[in-house]
Design an enzyme around this catalytic site. Structure first.
Site, mmCIF file in Angstrom:
data_model
loop_
_atom_site.group_PDB
_atom_site.id
_atom_site.type_symbol
_atom_site.label_atom_id
_atom_site.label_comp_id
_atom_site.label_asym_id
_atom_site.label_seq_id
_atom_site.Cartn_x
_atom_site.Cartn_y
_atom_site.Cartn_z
ATOM 1 N N ASP A 247 -22.883 15.781 13.893
ATOM 2 C CA ASP A 247 -23.245 16.518 12.683
ATOM 3 C C ASP A 247 -22.399 15.971 11.539
ATOM 4 O OD1 ASP A 247 -20.736 17.572 12.903
ATOM 5 O OD2 ASP A 247 -21.367 19.610 13.332
ATOM 6 N N ASP B 165 -29.177 22.311 19.582
ATOM 7 C CA ASP B 165 -27.779 22.357 20.014
ATOM 8 C C ASP B 165 -27.250 23.734 19.680
ATOM 9 O OD1 ASP B 165 -25.413 22.232 17.705
ATOM 10 O OD2 ASP B 165 -27.410 21.722 16.976
#
Length: 376
Positions: A92, A271
């Protein structure tokens, strides 16, 4: 990176596909265990691969940037070499972590200044240096730098925020496209749709993100406290706009029910820290519903943690034993519960994939949503 769409469910928007990366092929829909600081907490790499059957894991740019730091990661040859994981890795951008540091960060057009939660040192994340950082970490899939708006969020703030996120995306793409992959394998960039829970902003953002024609797209800013119905509504709006022939990643989601409902709307990748974090607190997700293993009712239940499971830990250890470990604060308790929850999440998306391919997903999902919502 390549994405092949292999099957569609006739009664929903659910799809099965495969993402091909230099570190391996990912069969979708897929759940990605979260390895915040270079490790999926309480799990060995061989367990991730052989027991949990993870196909891709997630690393966190903010945490890895601060510790162990980019010099160490680069000296190691990237995160794959550093932590011994041979499969694909997604990072990320750090945007969510910076968003959560509301007391110690400032957002400007240039980027975000923030103070480290470790030692209070001051840092700056910009679209450009976040691209460089993720290249250095060595991710196969790199996320654009965005602002994740809180919930609730005023319309005016959400509008200004997506406009800045879109300007930042241009800078991310320019930097990414003018730099080379590191460590001898290809890397790809996913932009992120924002817009809070405002339909018109989500539509605008999805159209902008789609226009960049990157190899995959993500949806951010959901699962931050809004009702599930709002999440599903926004996901549906965005999935109707994002191109069908590219993977769609819904960031930070969620419960097993959330995952099934969003698969039905056309999401391919998920996720969430929930299976690992909740495991350490004694919450187990099972095929029959949710277990709080701390409850007295499991004290003398010597049945396996999960019947008919192919996970070693599920069949060798009993509910009573796991309860004892969790109550005693034993590390093994966290390890067993984490193995169980992650194995269950990966089982769930694999089962969903098989049902999509068989054309049976929609009816199966309705049964499973009711079952998985139960508290046992």
């Amino acid at each position: 990176m390549k994405f092949n769409l292999t099957a569609k469910d006739p009664l929903s928007k659910a799809r099965a596909g495969e993402i091909i990366t230099d570190h391996g092929t990912i069969q979708t829909p897929i759940f990605m265990p979260v390895g915040t600081a270079g490790t999926v907490k309480a799990v060995h790499q061989h367990e991730l691969k052989n027991d949990i059957k993870a196909q891709i894991i997630l690393g966190n740019t903010y945490h890895l940037y601060l510790r162990p730091g980019l010099n160490t990661l680069e000296s190691a040859g990237g995160l794959h070499q550093f932590n011994g994981w041979e499969g694909p890795i997604l990072t990320d951008s750090g945007g969510y972590q910076v968003y959560s540091l509301t007391e110690v960060r400032k957002i400007k057009e240039e980027g975000v200044t923030f103070r480290s939660h470790i030692d209070g040192s001051k840092h700056l994340f910009t679209p450009e240096n976040v691209m460089d950082t993720q290249r250095t970490i060595g991710a196969d899939i790199i996320m654009a730098f965005d602002e994740c708006t809180p919930y609730p969020c005023e319309y005016g703030y959400a509008r200004r925020s997506i406009e800045m996120t879109h300007r930042w995306l241009k800078r991310c793409c320019d930097r990414f496209d003018s730099t080379e992959p590191k460590y001898g394998y290809s890397q790809t960039l996913f932009p992120i749709v924002q817009g809070s829970v405002y339909k018109d902003l989500r539509i605008k953002s999805a159209e902008v993100i789609a226009s960049y024609e990157r190899e995959g797209n993500a949806i951010g800013g959901l699962s931050v406290g809004e009702p599930a119905e709002e999440m599903y509504a926004m996901t549906e709006v965005v999935c109707n706009i994002l191109p069908e022939q590219k993977p769609r990643y819904l960031m930070g989601v969620g419960t097993p029910v959330n995952i099934l409902e969003n698969i039905a709307l056309g999401i391919d990748m998920f996720d969430c820290v929930m299976p690992t974090r909740n495991a350490r607190n004694g919450m187990l997700f099972t095929k029959d519903g949710i277990i709080n293993i701390k409850n007295e009712k499991w004290k003398n239940d010597f049945s396996p943690i999960e019947e008919n499971s192919d996970l070693f830990a599920d069949t060798v250890y009993s509910k009573a034993y796991l309860r004892h470990l969790i109550h005693s604060g034993e590390i093994l308790g966290a390890q067993i519960a984490t193995l169980h929850n992650l194995h269950f999440y990966l089982w769930l998306v694999k089962e969903a994939r098989e049902k999509i391919i068989a054309g049976e997903f929609y009816n199966w999902k309705k049964v499973m949503v009711n079952r998985l919502s139960q508290r046992l």
